[in-house]
Design a protein around this motif. Structure first.
Motif, mmCIF file in Angstrom:
data_model
loop_
_atom_site.group_PDB
_atom_site.id
_atom_site.type_symbol
_atom_site.label_atom_id
_atom_site.label_comp_id
_atom_site.label_asym_id
_atom_site.label_seq_id
_atom_site.Cartn_x
_atom_site.Cartn_y
_atom_site.Cartn_z
ATOM 1 N N ASN A 175 0.828 -1.195 0.000
ATOM 2 C CA ASN A 175 0.000 0.000 0.000
ATOM 3 C C ASN A 175 0.870 1.257 0.000
ATOM 4 O O ASN A 175 1.918 1.297 0.640
ATOM 5 C CB ASN A 175 -0.917 -0.004 1.230
ATOM 6 N N ASN A 176 0.420 2.282 -0.718
ATOM 7 C CA ASN A 176 1.136 3.552 -0.750
ATOM 8 C C ASN A 176 0.782 4.353 0.501
ATOM 9 O O ASN A 176 -0.309 4.912 0.620
ATOM 10 C CB ASN A 176 0.762 4.334 -2.008
ATOM 11 N N ARG A 177 1.696 4.386 1.452
ATOM 12 C CA ARG A 177 1.436 5.025 2.743
ATOM 13 C C ARG A 177 1.152 6.514 2.594
ATOM 14 O O ARG A 177 0.293 7.067 3.288
ATOM 15 C CB ARG A 177 2.640 4.803 3.664
ATOM 16 N N ASP A 178 1.859 7.166 1.681
ATOM 17 C CA ASP A 178 1.653 8.603 1.494
ATOM 18 C C ASP A 178 0.258 8.905 0.964
ATOM 19 O O ASP A 178 -0.405 9.852 1.407
ATOM 20 C CB ASP A 178 2.707 9.166 0.531
ATOM 21 N N LEU A 197 -17.176 5.420 7.080
ATOM 22 C CA LEU A 197 -16.823 4.285 6.234
ATOM 23 C C LEU A 197 -15.475 3.696 6.642
ATOM 24 O O LEU A 197 -15.242 2.486 6.512
ATOM 25 C CB LEU A 197 -16.786 4.706 4.765
ATOM 26 N N LEU A 198 -14.592 4.557 7.139
ATOM 27 C CA LEU A 198 -13.287 4.089 7.607
ATOM 28 C C LEU A 198 -13.362 3.584 9.034
ATOM 29 O O LEU A 198 -12.866 2.502 9.349
ATOM 30 C CB LEU A 198 -12.264 5.227 7.500
ATOM 31 N N THR A 199 -13.995 4.346 9.903
ATOM 32 C CA THR A 199 -14.009 3.978 11.327
ATOM 33 C C THR A 199 -14.837 2.724 11.599
ATOM 34 O O THR A 199 -14.543 1.978 12.537
ATOM 35 C CB THR A 199 -14.544 5.147 12.165
ATOM 36 N N ASN A 200 -15.873 2.470 10.785
ATOM 37 C CA ASN A 200 -16.697 1.274 11.008
ATOM 38 C C ASN A 200 -15.931 -0.015 10.780
ATOM 39 O O ASN A 200 -16.313 -1.072 11.289
ATOM 40 C CB ASN A 200 -17.924 1.303 10.096
ATOM 41 N N THR A 201 -14.856 0.050 10.007
ATOM 42 C CA THR A 201 -14.056 -1.157 9.768
ATOM 43 C C THR A 201 -13.087 -1.437 10.914
ATOM 44 O O THR A 201 -12.418 -2.474 10.903
ATOM 45 C CB THR A 201 -13.250 -1.018 8.461
ATOM 46 N N MET A 202 -13.020 -0.528 11.896
ATOM 47 C CA MET A 202 -12.062 -0.668 12.995
ATOM 48 C C MET A 202 -12.712 -1.032 14.318
ATOM 49 O O MET A 202 -12.041 -1.002 15.346
ATOM 50 C CB MET A 202 -11.278 0.652 13.175
ATOM 51 N N PHE A 247 -6.726 1.024 4.549
ATOM 52 C CA PHE A 247 -6.960 1.449 3.165
ATOM 53 C C PHE A 247 -6.516 0.382 2.165
ATOM 54 O O PHE A 247 -6.853 0.474 0.983
ATOM 55 C CB PHE A 247 -6.232 2.760 2.873
ATOM 56 N N ASP A 248 -5.773 -0.616 2.629
ATOM 57 C CA ASP A 248 -5.321 -1.687 1.747
ATOM 58 C C ASP A 248 -6.306 -2.853 1.701
ATOM 59 O O ASP A 248 -6.083 -3.835 1.003
ATOM 60 C CB ASP A 248 -3.956 -2.200 2.214
ATOM 61 N N PHE A 279 -4.666 -0.191 -6.253
ATOM 62 C CA PHE A 279 -4.322 0.032 -4.854
ATOM 63 C C PHE A 279 -4.253 -1.235 -4.002
ATOM 64 O O PHE A 279 -3.587 -1.237 -2.972
ATOM 65 C CB PHE A 279 -5.341 0.987 -4.210
ATOM 66 N N HIS A 280 -4.925 -2.314 -4.396
ATOM 67 C CA HIS A 280 -5.059 -3.470 -3.506
ATOM 68 C C HIS A 280 -4.410 -4.746 -4.019
ATOM 69 O O HIS A 280 -4.489 -5.775 -3.350
ATOM 70 C CB HIS A 280 -6.550 -3.750 -3.245
ATOM 71 N N PHE A 281 -3.789 -4.714 -5.174
ATOM 72 C CA PHE A 281 -3.171 -5.922 -5.735
ATOM 73 C C PHE A 281 -1.660 -5.820 -5.603
ATOM 74 O O PHE A 281 -1.058 -4.859 -6.070
ATOM 75 C CB PHE A 281 -3.569 -6.069 -7.211
ATOM 76 N N HIS A 282 -1.047 -6.835 -4.957
ATOM 77 C CA HIS A 282 0.387 -6.751 -4.663
ATOM 78 C C HIS A 282 1.161 -8.008 -5.035
ATOM 79 O O HIS A 282 2.314 -8.165 -4.628
ATOM 80 C CB HIS A 282 0.597 -6.465 -3.175
#
Length: 314
Positions: A175-178, A197-202, A247-248, A279-282
């Protein structure tokens, strides 16, 4: 119960969709058509169409959490059916050279290439027949179908190569941290209604949730840009690690959030598949540094014609 229903629906749709192909294959296997030179092509195309349908249905339920807005616990979703688990195992644990075999795109490419070969083959065959004023004769079964089988194998090889190169050639190492941090700052300033949307995943990670909520409140109340003091609940480095991790994840809330952020920034919508690719394939043959990959992503994977890989082909 919901998982069982998804499995039954997939089997039902596959049976209904492939029944016509099965009947057509029985027709081509009748004595009248069995020895015609075109028969192997159509049998392979019908079989390929059934495989494509099955893999496409499996892919649909595999991404059901991302595609559909279903208020269902992840453990009870369609993505936990036996088909989806098998697809997940194949795409995530198999060696890279085997992955294209479980991608539906491989088989649709194979069908298109094979149909082009059939057109050329039949045109050549009929041209030779007209020149001789008679249909070409063959001495035995092997001679008759030799080029047919070669063309079928060649078509599948080309389809496999195209899919393998498209899937595994380039990607980012991680993931691109920046970018993750920039998204977070942008969201806290201009998209306050989308932070859930972000906080609900935590919710299952209270420490991460506490850190993110604290920084969000600090940025919104103090109207700061990106300053995190040393004595705060978490450091900037800890925050970036948390953001990079979440985000990853290729989950529906995260995908929707990324889509909203990018649309808000650029005015252009981006598909779920492109988000995964970008963004998600590594896992690929030539993993690149995240900053380098995102800088040259448009050149490598943009579909429109311009100064990109299409220019090199031309």
């Amino acid at each position: 119960m919901f998982v069982v229903s998804c499995t039954v629906i997939v089997l039902l749709l596959f049976t209904l969709g492939s029944s016509g192909n099965g009947l057509c294959m029985l027709v081509f296997l009748r004595k009248k058509f069995r020895h015609r030179i075109i028969t192997p092509y159509f049998i392979v195309l019908l079989l390929t169409d059934s495989i494509y349908l099955l893999l496409h249905l499996i892919k649909l339920i595999y991404y059901s959490q991302t595609l559909f807005n279903l208020n269902i616990h992840p453990e009870k979703s369609c993505s936990n059916t036996v088909f989806a688990r098998a697809y997940r195992h194949a795409t995530q644990t198999w060696p890279q050279p085997l992955v294209p075999f479980v991608h539906s795109e491989t088989y649709i490419r194979f069908s298109l290439i094979l149909m082009c070969i059939i057109s050329v083959h039949r045109t050549t065959f009929m041209t030779r027949s007209l020149k001789r004023l008679a249909m070409p004769t063959t001495h035995n079964y092997i001679q008759k179908y030799k080029w047919t089988f070669i063309f079928i194998i060649l078509a599948f090889f080309l389809a496999y190569i195209f899919e393998f190169v498209g899937l595994t050639l380039f990607c980012s190492k991680s993931n691109n941290r920046d970018i993750s941090y920039e998204w977070f700052i942008y969201m806290s300033k201009y998209m306050k209604n989308s932070t859930y949307l972000l906080t609900n995943t935590m919710v299952d990670q209270p420490n991460s949730l506490k850190c993110v909520n604290y920084v969000l409140e600090s940025l919104q109340k103090r109207n700061q840009s990106s300053i995190i003091h040393k004595n705060d609940i978490c450091t900037k480095e800890q925050l970036i690690n948390i953001l990079s991790h979440y985000f990853d994840k290729h989950q529906r809330p995260i995908v929707n959030l990324i889509q909203k952020i990018l649309f808000h920034q650029t005015g252009h919508s981006i598909s779920r598949n492109e988000i995964r690719r970008k963004f998600h394939f590594h896992e690929c043959l030539f993993p690149q540094e995240p900053s380098f990959f995102h800088r040259y992503y448009n050149f490598m994977y943009r579909r429109s014609f311009g100064f990109n890989r299409h220019t090199l082909v031309i």
